[in-house]
Every structure is written in structure tokens, then in C-alpha cells.
Enzyme design. Sequence first.
Site, PDB file in Angstrom:
ATOM      1  N   CYS B 153     -65.835  19.025 115.610  1.00  0.00           N
ATOM      2  CA  CYS B 153     -64.759  19.589 114.787  1.00  0.00           C
ATOM      3  C   CYS B 153     -64.817  21.102 114.756  1.00  0.00           C
ATOM      4  O   CYS B 153     -63.813  21.783 114.945  1.00  0.00           O
ATOM      5  CB  CYS B 153     -64.848  19.048 113.365  1.00  0.00           C
ATOM      6  N   HIS B 154     -66.010  21.645 114.503  1.00  0.00           N
ATOM      7  CA  HIS B 154     -66.131  23.101 114.455  1.00  0.00           C
ATOM      8  C   HIS B 154     -67.274  23.600 115.326  1.00  0.00           C
ATOM      9  O   HIS B 154     -67.678  24.740 115.235  1.00  0.00           O
ATOM     10  CB  HIS B 154     -66.297  23.582 113.020  1.00  0.00           C
ATOM     11  N   GLY B 155     -67.819  22.696 116.160  1.00  0.00           N
ATOM     12  CA  GLY B 155     -68.804  23.117 117.151  1.00  0.00           C
ATOM     13  C   GLY B 155     -70.199  23.366 116.613  1.00  0.00           C
ATOM     14  O   GLY B 155     -70.823  24.374 116.927  1.00  0.00           O
ATOM     15  N   PRO B 168     -71.278  26.689 113.027  1.00  0.00           N
ATOM     16  CA  PRO B 168     -71.080  27.177 111.663  1.00  0.00           C
ATOM     17  C   PRO B 168     -71.900  26.480 110.566  1.00  0.00           C
ATOM     18  O   PRO B 168     -71.994  27.011 109.460  1.00  0.00           O
ATOM     19  CB  PRO B 168     -69.580  26.923 111.425  1.00  0.00           C
TER      20      PRO B 168
END
Lengths: 431, 189
Positions: B153-155, B168
Amino acid sequence: MSFPWANEYKPQHPVMQWVDERLPLPRFVYNAIGGGYPVPRNLNYFWNFGVLSGVALMIQIITGIILAMHYYASIDGAFNSVEHIMRDVNGGWFIRYAHMNGASFFFIVVYIHIFRGLFYGSYKAPREMVWLLGVVIFLLMMATGFMGYVLPWGQMSYWGAQVITGFFSAIPVVGEPLRQWLLGGYAPDQATLNRFFSLHYLLPFVILGTIILHVWALHIPGSSNPTGVSVKAESDTVPFHPYYTAKDGFGLGLFLLAFVAVTFFSPNMLGHPDNYIPANPLSTPAHIVPEWYYLPFYAILKAFTVDFGIPFTGIVIIPAKLMGVLAMFGSILLLFFLPWLDTSPVRSGHYRPLFRKFFLFGLIPSVLALGYCGMMPAEQPYVMISQIAAAYYFAHFLIILPIVSRIEKTLPLPNSITEAVTGKPLETAAA
Amino acid sequence: MATVEQAESMTETVAEDGVRRRDFIHIAAVSWAGVGAAAVALPLLNQMGASADVRALASIEVDVAAIEPGQAIKTSWRKQPVFIRNLTPAEVADANKVAVGTLRDPQTLADRTKPGKENWLITMGVCTHLGCVPLGAAAGEVKGEFGGYFCPCHGSHYDTAGRIRKGPAPLNLQVPEFAFISDTVVKIG
């Protein structure tokens, strides 16, 4: 609104001044239930019950919204979700018992409020609109209370829904289709439960709106008082705040004391044990009884046992079932016409000796007798008693009141509220 | 009964500092009303917390005998995914090679496993960034640059000890409270 000597709202704080210039809501509240509303100085404790009714409604709305957070409106899950509330939700037992008994206490204070109005002539000019809106509120309350009682989907819930919707099938021609439309089927089912849940959530807010109109209509002429004599001068009134906020606050304390006493110590006293049996469409309880606050009307319904028709011909004009239903709805709708049935110029029952006797020894006992017969099975002598009491109830409003209003010799009224309180005549002009 | 006229003619006794007896009554009454309001508000707020039937689901037992080294299973605890992974010796070595000081959330593999059972990595399958479920537990899923888990989703990349290495997410995958109640059965919660 109200009187020229009413205190004016003067916001001291710059922030309040800023708000008042843009949205005078604090001013509105001040003029409604604050120092800006002059009230007769001689109100007795019967005048507490309007505020108490409002508080009872707020208790119902708050506890009801919370219950809706945990309740499932499904015929398989509803009963269990109520048990889930009682056993698993933190303090859920308290919320549900408060809602259950809150309904009863709401009706208790509203009935006292209504009988106060009946005795002191609060329905008379210029307050007819207040009374009419009050009857609308009462009808909405009955609809709301009935639908709420169906939601736990116990035996009384289910058979109550069956019986009450059965009333509508008594209407000629359209009755049965109307009943099926109300239920969403041939018998109470998922569709019924879903719509009752939806409406039970909606109607209290409609009641709240109607209460706002009721209070608005009241504040045009201002409150009545036990003497029924209109306000004539400033010395007849006191500001609502602090005088009646304090008095109502005391009454509220006593009300809450009684309410929590029942809620904590005898929460199922006013309920029916059969509603702890899950709904069973194939078995009817021995006698189906509504909640106590509908019993007088239920007794009127049951009082009509004979078809109304042409004697010896067998032609039935109005069958007993329809007659009972018409009488039951009629007994409430009658209240809409009360301001025009009672033509006496004197408001307060205090100065109407004949009216007072009929009210205290006729109307009140007849309603209590109806309530008692309502919870008894449909057998003698209860049928007979309920027939006599129902007959008196209708006669009281349709025959006795109009006649009494004309022939009664009323007692002398005090010249003013101030005189009634202090015994000294009102100082006019140079007051 | 005090009438309005009497009230107006009553002179209030004001102490030298300008405090009236009535001021005390006002403060006492309002304070007590506040206590009452708080007492009513508590149960009205408390009802929104986890109910007893939810709290009753606080622990599960899982038989891990069938999980071969290099495999992982997803199970559910408190309505959330839990990853139970049997690390291969290579993966354990990978995890232990890392200098702990360089990590965003410094923890060793030993901190995150039970003694003698270092190959059993049991973590919540909930990315610590925004709560998505990372990939890498099921066969064929992307395991990220560090061979552990990868949250697309956000790596966020997690290593073979479930520690955040890139992306993140602020923290390592949470290790639930667990214990081996036998050689092959784990009790979570």
C-alpha cells in the site's frame, strides 16, 4: 411574545454580543426558559410536569440512541441482541432498564400533565393550539411506544403487533389490504420489524419538533395558572429563571429519585414476563395485554361486544369489532374537540363546583376503572364495568361538560393573581 | 413563604470581602450538578467500549506442527490477522546479521521470539503504518527487499524478524503476547 415587562436579554460579554447580533439563539433560550419569560407567580407543583415530560423524552432519546448501537433489527437476532445488551455490553442492563422504565415514567408525567390541563381549563381560549398540539404529541407517543415494544421480538412484542395491526382490518373494504400494507406481509415478520425499528427511531424526533411548537404556542399567551385568571400586571408574574428553574429543579430531583428507585430495584415491575419468551408465531400467550399506559384504551376496545344493527333483522350496520376500534380511536380524538365542548368562561376547576365533582368523582374513577378492566381477562364482571366506565367517559365529554358549562353557578373569581396570593388588591396605574 | 416584595426588601448580608452566603450556595449547587452530570455521563460513554463477548475472544490456541521451515500461516486473533512463520536457518542468520543500532525500531530476533524457539516468528499481520495487511505470509507472495514481509500500500519492507527496514512504517510488526503450551501448540493472547 408574552408581556411588555419581560426582562430583555442583554449580553454582557463581547463574545455573547457578537453571537447575539449574528444568531440570537442565546436570546431565544433566555426568552423561552430564562429570565425573559414572565410566569404567573402562583403556579403549584402540577405545573412541573411539562418540564418533566421534556426531560423524560430526552432520557428516552439518549438511552434509545445508545440501545440502537447494540441492537439488531432481525427476527433471528433481535431477541438475542437484547440479551447481549443485558449481559455483555458494559452497563447495558442499566441503559435498557432506563429506557424500559423511562417509557413508563414518560407516560406517568404526561398523564399528570394532561389531567392538570383538563382540571385547570388549560385547553380554553387563548390556548387551544397548545392543547391541540399536545394531543398530537400524545398520539405520536402512543405510536412510538407501541413500535418500541415490538422491537425485542418477544411473545408480547409479536402478538402486540399482531393485535394492534388487526385494528385496521376492522375498517370495511380496505381494512385487510391496509393491515397487510402496514405489516409488509400476512403476519408480523422481518419487514414489520425493520420498519418499526426505523419509525421508532424517527418518531421521537417528530415528537421533539411538535414539543417545540407546543412550547412556542404556549408562549404567545403565556402560561396559565391555578386560578385561571389571566395575568394583568407585572406583580402577577415572576421571571421563569431563577424562580421556576429552581422549583422545576426540585421537582426534577424527586422525579429522578422515583425513576432510579424503580430502575434499580424493580426494573421489571411494569413489564410483562411473557416478553422474555422469544416470539413464536404458532403460539399465542394466554392473554395479550398492552403496557399499562394503554390499558384504559384497550378496555374501551374490549367493551364493545355486541354488533350494532337493526333488531330482529340480522342486518349488521357496524360489527362489534369495528365499533370497538372506532370507540378506542374516538376516545383519544375526542380530546381534539374539548376546547369547543366545554363552553364555560371560567378556566379553573377550582371555581366550578359542579365541574369539579364530575371531574374528580366521575372522569378520574372511570379512567382508573377502565385501566383496571384493561388488564383483566374479557369476562364478567370486568366487561360490564368497562362498558359502564366507557359510557361515562364519552358522556362526560359529549353530554355532561356542555350541560354543566351552561347551568353551573361558578364561584367568584379573584380580581387578580396578586390578590389571590397576597389578599391585597392589585395596585393599578401607579404600581 | 417569601414573596417577591419581601425578597426585594430583604437586605443581603455581605461580608467585608464582598462575598455573599448565596455565592457559596451557587458554587456548591453547580459543583454538585457537575458531579451528577459526570456520574450519568460515565455509563453512557462506557457502553461503547469492548463488550464482554468481545473481550472473551482474547486468546486462541494454534497447532503449528504442520508448518515446515520457510512456510507461514495466517490466523486470526481478536479479528485481526496473525502471521506465524517457521524461519529457515538462513533466515534466522539473516536476521541476526543486522547491526541493531542501525534499525528504526531497534530489536533483536531474540527479543521478538521465545528462547529455544527462535525459528518461530509470531507477529500481527498489521502494518504499523496505517494498518494494512502486509504480503509475504502466503506462498508466492512478495516478501520485500529484506525477505520478510512487504506492504504494497505504501511500500513498507519488513525483514525476516518482522522489523521495519524501509518505507513509511514507524515500528516493527507487533509481536502479540504468546507462549508455547507444548512443543507444537502456541497460545496467543
